[in-house]
Write an enzyme that holds these catalytic residues in place. Structure first.
Site, PDB file in Angstrom:
ATOM      1  N   MET A 261      11.301  24.418   0.958  1.00 57.07           N
ATOM      2  CA  MET A 261      10.397  23.530   0.224  1.00 57.07           C
ATOM      3  C   MET A 261      11.180  22.594  -0.697  1.00 57.07           C
ATOM      4  SD  MET A 261       7.232  24.483  -2.314  1.00 57.07           S
ATOM      5  CE  MET A 261       6.331  25.423  -1.108  1.00 57.07           C
TER       6      MET A 261
ATOM      7  N   LYS B   8       0.838  -1.207   0.000  1.00 55.42           N
ATOM      8  CA  LYS B   8       0.000   0.000   0.000  1.00 55.42           C
ATOM      9  C   LYS B   8       0.871   1.254   0.000  1.00 55.42           C
ATOM     10  CE  LYS B   8      -0.430  -0.190   5.028  1.00 55.42           C
ATOM     11  NZ  LYS B   8      -1.265  -0.730   6.130  1.00 55.42           N
TER      12      LYS B   8
ATOM     13  N   TYR C 171      15.818  30.496   5.692  1.00 60.58           N
ATOM     14  CA  TYR C 171      14.635  31.245   6.149  1.00 60.58           C
ATOM     15  C   TYR C 171      14.695  31.484   7.646  1.00 60.58           C
ATOM     16  CZ  TYR C 171      12.058  30.692   1.779  1.00 60.58           C
ATOM     17  OH  TYR C 171      11.642  30.745   0.482  1.00 60.58           O
TER      18      TYR C 171
ATOM     19  N   ARG D  56     -11.313   0.487  14.666  1.00 54.72           N
ATOM     20  CA  ARG D  56     -11.068   1.331  13.499  1.00 54.72           C
ATOM     21  C   ARG D  56     -12.008   0.881  12.409  1.00 54.72           C
ATOM     22  NH1 ARG D  56      -5.097   1.352  10.749  1.00 54.72           N
ATOM     23  NH2 ARG D  56      -5.692  -0.785  10.273  1.00 54.72           N
TER      24      ARG D  56
HETATM   25  C1  LIG Z   1      -0.566  -1.747   6.838  1.00 54.51           C
HETATM   26  C2  LIG Z   1      -1.240  -2.962   7.261  1.00 54.51           C
HETATM   27  C3  LIG Z   1      -0.505  -4.124   7.489  1.00 54.51           C
HETATM   28  C4  LIG Z   1       1.006  -4.191   7.451  1.00 54.51           C
HETATM   29  O1  LIG Z   1       1.551  -3.683   8.643  1.00 54.51           O
HETATM   30  P1  LIG Z   1       3.147  -3.669   8.865  1.00 54.51           P
HETATM   31  O2  LIG Z   1       3.303  -3.240  10.261  1.00 54.51           O
HETATM   32  O3  LIG Z   1       3.689  -2.673   7.892  1.00 54.51           O
HETATM   33  O4  LIG Z   1       3.635  -5.026   8.593  1.00 54.51           O
HETATM   34  C5  LIG Z   1      -1.221  -5.275   7.779  1.00 54.51           C
HETATM   35  N1  LIG Z   1      -2.566  -5.275   7.854  1.00 54.51           N
HETATM   36  C6  LIG Z   1      -3.291  -4.167   7.650  1.00 54.51           C
HETATM   37  C7  LIG Z   1      -4.760  -4.227   7.738  1.00 54.51           C
HETATM   38  C8  LIG Z   1      -2.667  -2.978   7.351  1.00 54.51           C
HETATM   39  O5  LIG Z   1      -3.384  -1.875   7.155  1.00 54.51           O
END
Ligand SMILES: *Cc1c(COP(=O)(O)O)cnc(C)c1O
Length: 381
Positions: free
Chosen positions: A321, A37, A273, A138
Site C-alpha cells: 500500500m 479536469k 507480501y 455517453r
Molecule cells: C477529457 C475531455 C477532453 C480532453 O481530452 P484529451 O484527450 O485529454 O485531450 C475533451 N473534451 C471532453 C468532453 C472531455 O471530457
C-alpha cells in the site's frame, strides 16, 4: 507540510511548451480550451491553471461544478466550462461563480432557468454549451430531441447557446470520425434553421489537434460564421493519446521518491507480501516510500521499475500500500536518501506514463490521474 520523501515535480517550462505547440497546431482562428479536469490529470489544478492563465489561457475545462468552484478561486477572470452538466443543488453555484455548464437534458435547462429567474438575471445572461451526441452515446442530446430542446433558447430565456459541442470517440480512426462530423454538421444546420447561432463549435481533443484530422470542423465553423473551439487535455501534459511518445511533446510530470532503506539478502530469500519474489543471488534491495495508495499500480509488482543511480531498478516482489522494493544489486553506490524516479528521466534513462500504462494494461490518462492527492506536487521551472 509533507515530509515523507515522495513528490511530483511539475515543469512549467514543459507545460508552456506543450501549450504553445497546441496553440500553433490549432491555428489562429481556433479557440483553445485547456482541460484541467481531475486535478489537471493529476498534475495539480492550481499549479497548472495559474501557469496557463499567466501564459494567456482564457478557457478551462473541468469535470464538475465542484471542480469549477475550486478553479474559480484560482482564476477569477477565466471562462470555466463544466463538462458533466449540472445536478440538482448546483444551479445557484453556476450563477454565483459564473460557470459555464455543458447541457443536454431538458431538466438541466429547467434547473438553470428556474435559478436564473429567481435571481432576476437578464435574458440570455448565462452562456451554456450544448452537447450533441454524434456517436459517443455517453452524454449529449440525441438528434431526434434536438429541435425540441432548441425551443428552450428563446429570446426571453436566461440561457444563451454559446457553443454547440460534440466529442469524438475514435479520433485516431477516419471512418467513425467522418460519421460523427457529418452528424455534427447536420446538428449545426438544425441549430441555424431554428434561428440560433452559437459563437463556437466546440469539437476535438488532443488527438484531433495533434493529427489535424478534423479540419472539416474548422471549415464548418467558417461556413456558419462561428469559431471553432478545441478542448485539449492529455497533450498539454506532454503525452499523445495515440503514440508511445510524440517527439514534439514534453512530459510535464516527474514523480520522485528517495531510497529510505537498503538491505542485502541471501539467495533464496523471499521478498514482500506473498513472497512472490525469490532472490536468485545475493541481492541488494532498496526500499521506496511509494505504494498503490500513492497511485503506483499493484500490477507493477515484479514488472515495473524505478530509475536509481541513472539505471533501471526492477520492482522486486509485490507493491504494498505504502512501499515498494526495487532490486539495485547491479547499480553501484546506491545510498539511503538517493533519488528514485517513478515517472520521468534520470541521466540517460526514462520511464513514461505511457510505458507504465502499457505494463498495466491501461492508458497514460489513468496512470497520471491515479497519482494520489497525498503525493505533493511542486512547480519547477
Ligand atoms: C477529457 C475531455 C477532453 C480532453 O481530452 P484529451 O484527450 O485529454 O485531450 C475533451 N473534451 C471532453 C468532453 C472531455 O471530457
Amino acid at each position: 507540510m509533507t515530509t515523507r520523501p515522495i513528490w511530483a515535480e511539475v515543469s512549467r517550462k514543459n507545460l508552456l511548451h506543450n501549450y504553445r505547440l497546441l496553440l500553433r497546431l490549432a491555428g489562429e482562428s481556433t479557440e483553445l480550451m485547456a482541460v484541467v479536469k481531475a486535478n489537471a490529470y493529476g498534475h495539480g489544478l492550481e499549479l497548472c491553471a495559474r501557469a496557463l492563465e499567466a501564459e494567456g489561457a482564457r478557457w478551462f475545462g473541468v469535470t464538475s461544478v465542484e471542480e469549477a468552484i475550486t478553479l474559480r478561486t484560482v482564476c477569477p477572470a477565466a471562462r470555466i466550462v463544466a463538462f458533466s452538466g449540472v445536478w440538482p443543488g448546483e444551479a445557484a453555484a453556476v450563477f454565483e461563480h459564473r460557470l459555464t455548464p455543458v447541457v443536454w437534458e431538458a431538466w438541466q435547462l429547467d434547473l438553470l432557468e428556474e435559478e436564473g429567474r429567481r435571481r432576476g438575471v437578464a435574458a440570455r445572461e448565462l452562456p451554456v454549451h450544448l452537447e450533441i451526441d454524434t456517436g459517443m452515446s455517453r452524454q449529449g442530446v440525441q438528434r431526434e430531441n434536438l429541435t425540441d430542446l432548441l425551443t428552450r433558447f428563446g429570446e426571453r430565456s436566461p440561457l444563451r447557446l454559446e457553443a454547440a459541442m460534440t466529442h469524438f470517440h475514435s479520433p485516431d480512426r477516419p471512418e467513425p470520425t467522418e460519421l460523427q462530423m457529418e452528424g455534427f454538421a447536420a446538428a449545426v444546420e438544425t441549430i441555424e434553421q431554428s434561428g440560433l447561432r452559437p459563437e463556437f463549435l466546440s469539437a476535438g481533443s488532443s488527438a484531433d489537434v495533434l493529427d489535424q484530422s478534423t479540419r472539416a470542423v474548422t471549415e464548418l465553423a467558417r461556413r456558419y460564421k462561428t469559431r471553432r473551439m478545441v478542448r485539449t487535455g492529455l497533450a498539454l501534459y506532454g503525452y499523445s493519446p495515440q503514440r508511445e511518445a510524440d517527439a514534439e511533446l514534453r512530459p510535464v510530470l516527474t514523480w520522485k521518491a528517495r531510497v529510505t532503506s537498503l538491505r542485502d539478502v541471501e539467495a533464496g530469500t523471499k521478498v514482500g507480501y506473498g513472497g512472490t519474489f525469490t532472490a536468485q543471488r545475493r541481492t541488494r534491495l532498496a526500499l521506496l516510500p511509494v505504494g498503490y495508495a500513492d497511485g503506483l499500480s499493484r500490477l507493477l509488482s515484479n514488472r515495473g521499475y524505478a530509475l536509481v543511480g541513472g539505471e533501471r531498478a526492477p520492482v522486486a516482489g509485490r507493491i504494498s500500500m505504502d512501499q515498494a522494493t526495487v532490486d539495485v544489486t547491479d547499480i553501484p553506490d546506491v545510498r539511503v536518501g538517493d533519488e528514485a524516479v517513478l515517472i520521468g528521466e534520470q541521466g540517460t534513462v526514462r520511464v513514461t506514463a505511457s510505458e507504465l500504462a502499457e505494463l498495466t494494461g491501461t492508458i497514460p490518462y489513468e496512470v497520471l490521474c491515479a497519482i494520489a492527492p497525498r503525493v505533493p506536487r511542486k512547480m519547477v521551472e
